[in-house]
Design an enzyme around this catalytic site. Structure first.
Site, short mmCIF file in Angstrom:
data_model
loop_
_atom_site.label_atom_id
_atom_site.label_comp_id
_atom_site.label_asym_id
_atom_site.label_seq_id
_atom_site.Cartn_x
_atom_site.Cartn_y
_atom_site.Cartn_z
N CYS A 295 17.10 -49.89 38.63
CA CYS A 295 16.54 -48.84 37.91
C CYS A 295 17.24 -47.50 37.83
O CYS A 295 17.11 -46.80 38.79
CB CYS A 295 15.04 -48.68 38.53
SG CYS A 295 13.73 -47.46 37.79
N CYS B 151 14.99 -44.40 38.31
CA CYS B 151 14.43 -44.38 39.71
C CYS B 151 15.46 -43.66 40.49
O CYS B 151 15.37 -42.71 41.10
CB CYS B 151 14.15 -45.49 40.39
SG CYS B 151 13.15 -46.49 39.38
N ASP B 152 16.72 -44.11 40.23
CA ASP B 152 18.03 -43.65 41.22
C ASP B 152 19.14 -43.11 40.83
O ASP B 152 20.07 -42.70 41.45
CB ASP B 152 18.27 -45.16 42.12
CG ASP B 152 17.18 -45.72 42.67
OD1 ASP B 152 16.49 -45.12 43.28
OD2 ASP B 152 17.38 -47.11 42.80
#
Ligand code: NDP
Length: 314
Positions: A137, A140-141
């Site tokens: 992701c 997300c990261d």
């Protein structure tokens, strides 16, 4: 087989399921929620969540899901371990859901929040460095790799979208594409091709992700046309080769799209079956964020409550 009748059954315990539970419980529906194979859902395998509003300093994924669970429980949700293993939606006033092949639940309203699972390459090194440089992701990261060099595997719309997202944060993004062409729409392909700090390597497969105790520091790759092997130096390794919605057990009853996502009516959580509502990643292949999943869980609970009121069942 044991039997039970409940007002509202929620299947799944990610942000969508728990949010549906909070709303349904506060509406006095006394919902029952089964957590499924991975209590807390995909967020329990991430580390810091920095993009969920309300947590200015970020929060660990598992901790956030624990907070969701407590909030759902506080208003009277019955939260239980167990997997829905079979459903029968043939009678709209008495949907049947079998839990762990041993317990039969009958209900007028079902909220499906079973989520989706990221697909992985299947390399041992990928598993080893998951959360330590390997991620599925970018949104997300990606932030953790700002200013650094990263790789991303995949050639669909998601890979292109995520490569473009990463290109704004990272020094360089190397896209590893297994065939000699993209699968993504032309506009998405053009976007990555026209981004100077994205390098596209076609006919390229990953042999191994390399790293040490500090995390990822490279990847061994191979050109599948020439057989030539090489190493790229990257600290982040993103996998964007698709997701699999966890919807198999509903396929006999619900309309699914060509990728297996549950089709809901536009602007609602209603499925093609009365009294069956869907929320979260099981019905969303575009956004797939905790906050959008939570929003759709809220929609499902409100839709379920309205449905039960209209039918005189609540
Ligand atoms: P897709 O299934 O469309 O693409 C998966 C990609 O991963 C393919 O290019 C595939 O390669 C590649 N792949 C699969 N397995 C491997 C492997 N083992 N090694 C290397 N590469 C692999 O998934 P997406 O998540 O990209 O998209 C899912 C759906 O969501 C699509 O319908 C897409 O259009 C849609 N979507 C739309 C967006 C938008 O409109 N903004 C944004 C994101 C998604 P190959 O091509 O060789 O099979």
């Amino acid at each position: 087989m044991t039997q039970e009748k409940v007002n509202v059954l929620i299947i799944g315990s990610g942000p969508a399921g728990y949010t549906a539970a909070i709303y349904a419980a506060r509406a006095g529906l006394k919902p029952v929620l089964y957590q499924g194979a991975q209590p807390g859902g995909q967020l329990t395998i991430t580390t810091d969540v920095e993009n969920y509003p309300g947590y200015p300093d970020g929060i660990m994924g598992p901790e956030m899901m624990e907070d969701f669970r407590k909030q759902a429980e506080r208003f009277g949700t019955s939260i239980r371990y167990g997997m829905a293993t079979k459903v029968d939606f043939s009678n709209p006033t008495a949907h049947k859901i079998i839990i762990d092949d041993t317990h039969e639940i009958t209900t007028s309203a079902v909220i499906i929040s079973t989520g989706a699972s990221a697909k992985w390459l299947g390399l041992p090194s990928e598993q080893h460095f998951n959360g330590q440089g390997v991620s599925a992701c970018a949104v997300c990261d990606g932030f953790f790799f700002r200013g650094q060099e990263v790789a991303i595997v995949g050639a669909g719309d998601t890979a292109c979208e995520e490569a473009h997202y990463l290109s704004k944060l990272c020094k360089k993004v190397t896209m590893l594409v297994r065939r000699d062409e993209f699968r993504a729409s032309q506009i998405m392909q053009d976007r990555v091709k026209n981004t100077p700090n994205i390098e596209i390597l076609f006919n390229t497969e990953t042999i191994e992700i390399i790293g040490d105790e500090n995390g990822v520091n490279g990847a061994r790759i191979k050109n599948n046309k020439t057989g030539e092997e090489s190493t790229i130096n990257v600290t982040g390794f993103f996998v964007a080769i698709g997701h699999q919605p966890n919807t198999g057990i509903f396929a006999d009853y619900l309309t699914l799209d060509e990728s297996g996502y549950i089709v809901t009516e536009k602007g609602s959580s209603r499925t093609n079956i009365e009294g069956v509502f869907a929320s979260g990643d099981a019905q969303d292949k575009i956004y797939r964020q905790a906050v959008t999943a939570a929003g759709s869980g809220c929609m499902a609970a409100l839709d379920a409550e309205r449905y039960l009121s209209e039918k005189g069942l609540h």
